[in-house]
Design a protein around this motif. Sequence first.
Motif, PDB file in Angstrom:
ATOM      1  N   ASP A 136       0.830  -1.202   0.000  1.00  6.72           N
ATOM      2  CA  ASP A 136       0.000   0.000   0.000  1.00  6.72           C
ATOM      3  C   ASP A 136       0.867   1.256   0.000  1.00  6.72           C
ATOM      4  O   ASP A 136       1.401   1.659   1.021  1.00  6.72           O
ATOM      5  CB  ASP A 136      -0.906  -0.043   1.238  1.00  6.72           C
ATOM      6  CG  ASP A 136      -1.910   1.088   1.300  1.00  6.72           C
ATOM      7  OD1 ASP A 136      -1.880   1.964   0.419  1.00  6.72           O
ATOM      8  OD2 ASP A 136      -2.735   1.077   2.235  1.00  6.72           O
ATOM      9  N   THR A 194      -0.455   4.213  -1.032  1.00  6.04           N
ATOM     10  CA  THR A 194      -1.364   5.343  -1.109  1.00  6.04           C
ATOM     11  C   THR A 194      -1.108   6.334   0.020  1.00  6.04           C
ATOM     12  O   THR A 194      -0.564   5.984   1.067  1.00  6.04           O
ATOM     13  CB  THR A 194      -2.834   4.876  -1.047  1.00  6.04           C
ATOM     14  OG1 THR A 194      -3.055   4.198   0.199  1.00  6.04           O
ATOM     15  CG2 THR A 194      -3.142   3.929  -2.189  1.00  6.04           C
ATOM     16  N   HIS A 202      -3.304   7.983   1.970  1.00  7.81           N
ATOM     17  CA  HIS A 202      -4.158   7.880   3.158  1.00  7.81           C
ATOM     18  C   HIS A 202      -4.393   6.440   3.601  1.00  7.81           C
ATOM     19  O   HIS A 202      -5.016   6.209   4.636  1.00  7.81           O
ATOM     20  CB  HIS A 202      -5.502   8.567   2.899  1.00  7.81           C
ATOM     21  CG  HIS A 202      -5.364  10.034   2.583  1.00  7.81           C
ATOM     22  ND1 HIS A 202      -4.912  10.952   3.512  1.00  7.81           N
ATOM     23  CD2 HIS A 202      -5.583  10.721   1.430  1.00  7.81           C
ATOM     24  CE1 HIS A 202      -4.883  12.149   2.958  1.00  7.81           C
ATOM     25  NE2 HIS A 202      -5.268  12.037   1.703  1.00  7.81           N
ATOM     26  N   GLY A 203      -3.901   5.479   2.850  1.00  3.99           N
ATOM     27  CA  GLY A 203      -4.014   4.090   3.261  1.00  3.99           C
ATOM     28  C   GLY A 203      -5.337   3.456   2.879  1.00  3.99           C
ATOM     29  O   GLY A 203      -6.330   4.132   2.633  1.00  3.99           O
ATOM     30  N   GLU A 258      -6.923   1.067   4.828  1.00  2.00           N
ATOM     31  CA  GLU A 258      -7.336   0.318   6.008  1.00  2.00           C
ATOM     32  C   GLU A 258      -8.804  -0.093   5.951  1.00  2.00           C
ATOM     33  O   GLU A 258      -9.181  -1.175   6.408  1.00  2.00           O
ATOM     34  CB  GLU A 258      -7.071   1.140   7.279  1.00  2.00           C
ATOM     35  CG  GLU A 258      -5.645   1.091   7.774  1.00  2.00           C
ATOM     36  CD  GLU A 258      -4.727   2.032   7.007  1.00  2.00           C
ATOM     37  OE1 GLU A 258      -3.526   2.071   7.312  1.00  2.00           O
ATOM     38  OE2 GLU A 258      -5.222   2.733   6.090  1.00  2.00           O
ATOM     39  N   HIS A 299      -0.450  -6.241   5.631  1.00  5.85           N
ATOM     40  CA  HIS A 299      -0.682  -4.907   5.066  1.00  5.85           C
ATOM     41  C   HIS A 299       0.576  -4.073   5.252  1.00  5.85           C
ATOM     42  O   HIS A 299       0.899  -3.665   6.365  1.00  5.85           O
ATOM     43  CB  HIS A 299      -1.874  -4.262   5.772  1.00  5.85           C
ATOM     44  CG  HIS A 299      -2.296  -2.965   5.175  1.00  5.85           C
ATOM     45  ND1 HIS A 299      -3.419  -2.271   5.597  1.00  5.85           N
ATOM     46  CD2 HIS A 299      -1.774  -2.192   4.172  1.00  5.85           C
ATOM     47  CE1 HIS A 299      -3.551  -1.156   4.899  1.00  5.85           C
ATOM     48  NE2 HIS A 299      -2.556  -1.081   4.038  1.00  5.85           N
ATOM     49  N   ARG A 323       2.311  -0.700   4.638  1.00  4.19           N
ATOM     50  CA  ARG A 323       2.147   0.706   4.286  1.00  4.19           C
ATOM     51  C   ARG A 323       3.525   1.311   4.020  1.00  4.19           C
ATOM     52  O   ARG A 323       4.420   1.221   4.859  1.00  4.19           O
ATOM     53  CB  ARG A 323       1.473   1.483   5.417  1.00  4.19           C
ATOM     54  CG  ARG A 323      -0.015   1.290   5.569  1.00  4.19           C
ATOM     55  CD  ARG A 323      -0.845   1.909   4.452  1.00  4.19           C
ATOM     56  NE  ARG A 323      -0.519   3.307   4.197  1.00  4.19           N
ATOM     57  CZ  ARG A 323      -1.006   4.350   4.870  1.00  4.19           C
ATOM     58  NH1 ARG A 323      -1.848   4.143   5.867  1.00  4.19           N
ATOM     59  NH2 ARG A 323      -0.672   5.577   4.561  1.00  4.19           N
ATOM     60  N   THR A 350       5.260   4.876   3.116  1.00  3.71           N
ATOM     61  CA  THR A 350       5.029   6.323   3.030  1.00  3.71           C
ATOM     62  C   THR A 350       6.364   7.052   3.139  1.00  3.71           C
ATOM     63  O   THR A 350       7.369   6.467   3.569  1.00  3.71           O
ATOM     64  CB  THR A 350       4.098   6.794   4.153  1.00  3.71           C
ATOM     65  OG1 THR A 350       4.712   6.515   5.416  1.00  3.71           O
ATOM     66  CG2 THR A 350       2.742   6.093   4.081  1.00  3.71           C
ATOM     67  N   LEU A 370       3.959   6.339   9.543  1.00  2.06           N
ATOM     68  CA  LEU A 370       2.582   6.571   9.967  1.00  2.06           C
ATOM     69  C   LEU A 370       2.489   7.359  11.265  1.00  2.06           C
ATOM     70  O   LEU A 370       1.410   7.850  11.611  1.00  2.06           O
ATOM     71  CB  LEU A 370       1.857   5.229  10.135  1.00  2.06           C
ATOM     72  CG  LEU A 370       1.790   4.348   8.883  1.00  2.06           C
ATOM     73  CD1 LEU A 370       1.025   3.066   9.189  1.00  2.06           C
ATOM     74  CD2 LEU A 370       1.154   5.098   7.725  1.00  2.06           C
ATOM     75  N   LEU A 419      -0.304  -5.068  10.264  1.00  3.40           N
ATOM     76  CA  LEU A 419       0.025  -3.824   9.573  1.00  3.40           C
ATOM     77  C   LEU A 419       1.492  -3.510   9.823  1.00  3.40           C
ATOM     78  O   LEU A 419       1.938  -3.470  10.969  1.00  3.40           O
ATOM     79  CB  LEU A 419      -0.854  -2.676  10.088  1.00  3.40           C
ATOM     80  CG  LEU A 419      -0.534  -1.266   9.557  1.00  3.40           C
ATOM     81  CD1 LEU A 419      -0.794  -1.185   8.061  1.00  3.40           C
ATOM     82  CD2 LEU A 419      -1.342  -0.221  10.309  1.00  3.40           C
ATOM     83  N   ASP A 458       4.594  -0.785   9.068  1.00  3.64           N
ATOM     84  CA  ASP A 458       4.851   0.624   8.729  1.00  3.64           C
ATOM     85  C   ASP A 458       6.268   0.760   8.178  1.00  3.64           C
ATOM     86  O   ASP A 458       7.246   0.499   8.886  1.00  3.64           O
ATOM     87  CB  ASP A 458       4.663   1.464  10.000  1.00  3.64           C
ATOM     88  CG  ASP A 458       4.959   2.944   9.795  1.00  3.64           C
ATOM     89  OD1 ASP A 458       5.117   3.377   8.641  1.00  3.64           O
ATOM     90  OD2 ASP A 458       5.029   3.660  10.815  1.00  3.64           O
TER      91      ASP A 458
END
Length: 230
Positions: free
Chosen positions: A85, A87, A89-90, A92, A103, A105, A107, A111, A176, A178
């Motif tokens: 992911d 994106t 804004h995620g 979720e 998952h 994330r 970024t 986060l 999740l 990060d």
Amino acid sequence: MSEQAPRVVELSSPFARFAGRLLVGLGHEVVLVEPPEGDETRREQGGDAFVHWHAGKRSVTVDLAAPDGTAQLRRLLRGADILLDGTEHGAEAAAEGLDQLVHVRVTPFGLVGPRSDWQGTDLVVAALGGMLAQVGDPDGPPLRLPENQAEQLAGVNAAIAALLGLRARRRGPGQLIDVSAQACVAAALEAGALAYLHEDRVPPRPGSEAARLLDESARVGAGDRTVEEP
């Protein structure tokens, strides 16, 4: 009978796309979710950028901004092992309750923390991660490294995170994970990071010092050789 390859759903970004490419190379089935206008790399370098970053991936079109976009994505995720992911804004909401899902994330700044809501490009993340402080002559400006190395470092670490998430899932549900691109850059600085952590100092940019030391070593080695008379 061979074990079925893990399935990855990729919501791509410059910091996540290399992870998907690496997972393709490891034999994973990667499904690239594209918006109706297509992934942005289709419009870069005459489409060659898309081939470079997304070769081997299966492509599907989902309009995540549409009323049923989240539901469409959720249907894909029900049969997936990993959500990669990238994106802003995620996803979720689409992943909620899918306990099998790892998952990841990815970024620019993670986060949590003071910059978690910042956007960032390869150049911004490379600078704030400390990479530019190590490149260039000591009395000159910092220099940017070529080939978008901050983005690629984030991708490598995201792929590792996905693999570790699958391993951890053997003993429990998915989780999740990060991945901060800035943290990936800082962790890759090796000696620079160690000097800061243990000596509370930022090493100066070495410039051509490394090349000078190599040349000096080569000259010393050549001077030590003896020539035998025939």
